[in-house]
Design an enzyme around this catalytic site. Sequence first.
Site, PDB file in Angstrom:
ATOM      1  N   ALA A  94       0.811  -1.224   0.000  1.00  0.00           N
ATOM      2  CA  ALA A  94       0.000   0.000   0.000  1.00  0.00           C
ATOM      3  C   ALA A  94       0.842   1.271   0.000  1.00  0.00           C
ATOM      4  O   ALA A  94       0.304   2.367  -0.215  1.00  0.00           O
ATOM      5  CB  ALA A  94      -0.932   0.003   1.216  1.00  0.00           C
ATOM      6  N   LEU A 139       0.493  -8.443   9.854  1.00  0.00           N
ATOM      7  CA  LEU A 139       1.608  -9.390   9.931  1.00  0.00           C
ATOM      8  C   LEU A 139       2.353  -9.314  11.261  1.00  0.00           C
ATOM      9  O   LEU A 139       3.399  -9.933  11.421  1.00  0.00           O
ATOM     10  CB  LEU A 139       2.578  -9.134   8.762  1.00  0.00           C
ATOM     11  CG  LEU A 139       1.942  -9.175   7.367  1.00  0.00           C
ATOM     12  CD1 LEU A 139       2.968  -8.889   6.284  1.00  0.00           C
ATOM     13  CD2 LEU A 139       1.268 -10.518   7.121  1.00  0.00           C
ATOM     14  N   GLY A 198       6.980  -3.370   6.730  1.00  0.00           N
ATOM     15  CA  GLY A 198       7.891  -3.114   7.834  1.00  0.00           C
ATOM     16  C   GLY A 198       7.555  -1.822   8.539  1.00  0.00           C
ATOM     17  O   GLY A 198       6.787  -0.992   8.049  1.00  0.00           O
ATOM     18  N   TYR A 246      14.938  -2.035  15.528  1.00  0.00           N
ATOM     19  CA  TYR A 246      14.978  -1.980  14.062  1.00  0.00           C
ATOM     20  C   TYR A 246      16.241  -2.681  13.537  1.00  0.00           C
ATOM     21  O   TYR A 246      16.169  -3.540  12.653  1.00  0.00           O
ATOM     22  CB  TYR A 246      14.933  -0.528  13.595  1.00  0.00           C
ATOM     23  CG  TYR A 246      14.768  -0.387  12.103  1.00  0.00           C
ATOM     24  CD1 TYR A 246      13.526  -0.585  11.500  1.00  0.00           C
ATOM     25  CD2 TYR A 246      15.847  -0.072  11.283  1.00  0.00           C
ATOM     26  CE1 TYR A 246      13.371  -0.474  10.128  1.00  0.00           C
ATOM     27  CE2 TYR A 246      15.698   0.050   9.913  1.00  0.00           C
ATOM     28  CZ  TYR A 246      14.460  -0.147   9.337  1.00  0.00           C
ATOM     29  OH  TYR A 246      14.308  -0.040   7.972  1.00  0.00           O
TER      30      TYR A 246
HETATM   31  P1  NAI Z   1       6.166   2.502   4.170  1.00  0.00           P
HETATM   32  O1  NAI Z   1       5.744   2.888   5.540  1.00  0.00           O
HETATM   33  O2  NAI Z   1       5.956   3.447   3.049  1.00  0.00           O
HETATM   34  O3  NAI Z   1       5.514   1.100   3.768  1.00  0.00           O
HETATM   35  C1  NAI Z   1       5.482   0.020   4.672  1.00  0.00           C
HETATM   36  C2  NAI Z   1       4.189  -0.738   4.461  1.00  0.00           C
HETATM   37  O4  NAI Z   1       4.177  -1.846   5.393  1.00  0.00           O
HETATM   38  C3  NAI Z   1       2.934   0.116   4.751  1.00  0.00           C
HETATM   39  O5  NAI Z   1       2.027   0.055   3.671  1.00  0.00           O
HETATM   40  C4  NAI Z   1       2.365  -0.518   6.003  1.00  0.00           C
HETATM   41  O6  NAI Z   1       0.949  -0.461   6.094  1.00  0.00           O
HETATM   42  C5  NAI Z   1       2.872  -1.964   5.891  1.00  0.00           C
HETATM   43  N1  NAI Z   1       2.825  -2.598   7.211  1.00  0.00           N
HETATM   44  C6  NAI Z   1       3.316  -2.100   8.370  1.00  0.00           C
HETATM   45  N2  NAI Z   1       2.964  -2.892   9.395  1.00  0.00           N
HETATM   46  C7  NAI Z   1       2.243  -3.919   8.870  1.00  0.00           C
HETATM   47  C8  NAI Z   1       1.591  -5.039   9.432  1.00  0.00           C
HETATM   48  N3  NAI Z   1       1.567  -5.255  10.763  1.00  0.00           N
HETATM   49  N4  NAI Z   1       0.942  -5.889   8.605  1.00  0.00           N
HETATM   50  C9  NAI Z   1       0.907  -5.658   7.267  1.00  0.00           C
HETATM   51  N5  NAI Z   1       1.506  -4.609   6.679  1.00  0.00           N
HETATM   52  C10 NAI Z   1       2.163  -3.740   7.473  1.00  0.00           C
HETATM   53  O7  NAI Z   1       7.717   2.148   4.301  1.00  0.00           O
HETATM   54  P2  NAI Z   1       8.857   1.803   3.238  1.00  0.00           P
HETATM   55  O8  NAI Z   1       9.928   2.773   3.456  1.00  0.00           O
HETATM   56  O9  NAI Z   1       8.306   1.585   1.900  1.00  0.00           O
HETATM   57  O10 NAI Z   1       9.351   0.425   3.860  1.00  0.00           O
HETATM   58  C11 NAI Z   1       9.358  -0.805   3.153  1.00  0.00           C
HETATM   59  C12 NAI Z   1      10.484  -1.648   3.723  1.00  0.00           C
HETATM   60  O11 NAI Z   1      11.724  -1.021   3.430  1.00  0.00           O
HETATM   61  C13 NAI Z   1      10.433  -1.811   5.238  1.00  0.00           C
HETATM   62  O12 NAI Z   1      10.716  -3.152   5.567  1.00  0.00           O
HETATM   63  C14 NAI Z   1      11.525  -0.886   5.720  1.00  0.00           C
HETATM   64  O13 NAI Z   1      12.076  -1.309   6.941  1.00  0.00           O
HETATM   65  C15 NAI Z   1      12.523  -1.006   4.582  1.00  0.00           C
HETATM   66  N6  NAI Z   1      13.477   0.089   4.517  1.00  0.00           N
HETATM   67  C16 NAI Z   1      13.048   1.379   4.303  1.00  0.00           C
HETATM   68  C17 NAI Z   1      13.967   2.403   4.284  1.00  0.00           C
HETATM   69  C18 NAI Z   1      13.579   3.829   4.066  1.00  0.00           C
HETATM   70  O14 NAI Z   1      14.435   4.731   4.238  1.00  0.00           O
HETATM   71  N7  NAI Z   1      12.347   4.114   3.673  1.00  0.00           N
HETATM   72  C19 NAI Z   1      15.417   2.140   4.495  1.00  0.00           C
HETATM   73  C20 NAI Z   1      15.739   0.768   4.677  1.00  0.00           C
HETATM   74  C21 NAI Z   1      14.801  -0.216   4.689  1.00  0.00           C
END
Ligand code: NAI
Length: 249
Positions: free
Chosen positions: A9, A41, A70, A147
């Site tokens: 999403a 999740l 995440g 984290y």
């Molecule tokens: P985001 O917040 O835009 O997207 C994360 C998505 O995970 C959201 O749609 C959220 O609803 C979903 N989510 C969270 N908890 C959940 C749950 N309990 N059950 C189901 N879905 C759940 O974040 P982003 O940045 O796109 O993150 C994606 C991945 O990338 C994560 O694993 C994050 O740790 C990793 N990441 C992000 C970085 C950044 O700077 N944005 C850097 C390094 C890693």
Amino acid sequence: MTVVVTGSASGIGAATSNALRAAGSEVVGVDLRDADIIADLSSSEGAQSAVDAVLDRCGGVLDGVVLCAGLGPHVPDPRLIIAVNYHGTVALLDGLFPALQKGANPAAVVVSSVASTHVTWDENPIAAGGEDAALAAAGEYGGALAYAWSKNAVTVNVRKRAAEWAGAGVRLNTVAPGSIDTPLLQGGLDDPRFGEAIRNFTAPIPRRGTPDEIASLILYLLGPQAGFVHGAQFMIDGGVDALTRPTKF
Ligand code: NAI
């Protein structure tokens, strides 16, 4: 090609879903909201319900899995960070493995982080199941520790599956992004504990990455050009890892 994307999403998951659809794949999105399959999740029941719903929808056959769901270090409950980033991710990985084994040129990609290298597995309390006690002693920066531990544990668990998954004909890799412009990063920027440090840190390529740039790497890793790429972690961080750990790789 049918591909499951968790965290579809928002941010990296949304960009990956869009890129996959543009390339002609059928995407099954899993998220808390705005997804084909709505699941939380953070609990084993929620993860299992997601696995069941995915298997039902794809008839037990998958060609790709991308695990992006995440939470960032700013989330108030550090246990929730570990629950989603580590336990939920590994539950989906293992739950969807049988379906991948029946797919065509199957592959999975897990989104870890540069933070996975901020601790070692030897000092990671998740290794011995001691994270609750360690968090109790961590104070207000528990989220940052949780984290890093969760991402270290997820990368280690991917690497530990390399032999078994290759034996079953399924490739599995991680990507490790640096700072990427998404709502998760914005949550950190808005947090008084972390905002200034994030703003003041400049990568060798002096900007933040975009979700589309991560999606491009994920699509490469899912595709046939990456046929010999397995059990690897790809830093995609504008040079942060090279800057901070030039002798460690
Ligand atoms: P985001 O917040 O835009 O997207 C994360 C998505 O995970 C959201 O749609 C959220 O609803 C979903 N989510 C969270 N908890 C959940 C749950 N309990 N059950 C189901 N879905 C759940 O974040 P982003 O940045 O796109 O993150 C994606 C991945 O990338 C994560 O694993 C994050 O740790 C990793 N990441 C992000 C970085 C950044 O700077 N944005 C850097 C390094 C890693």
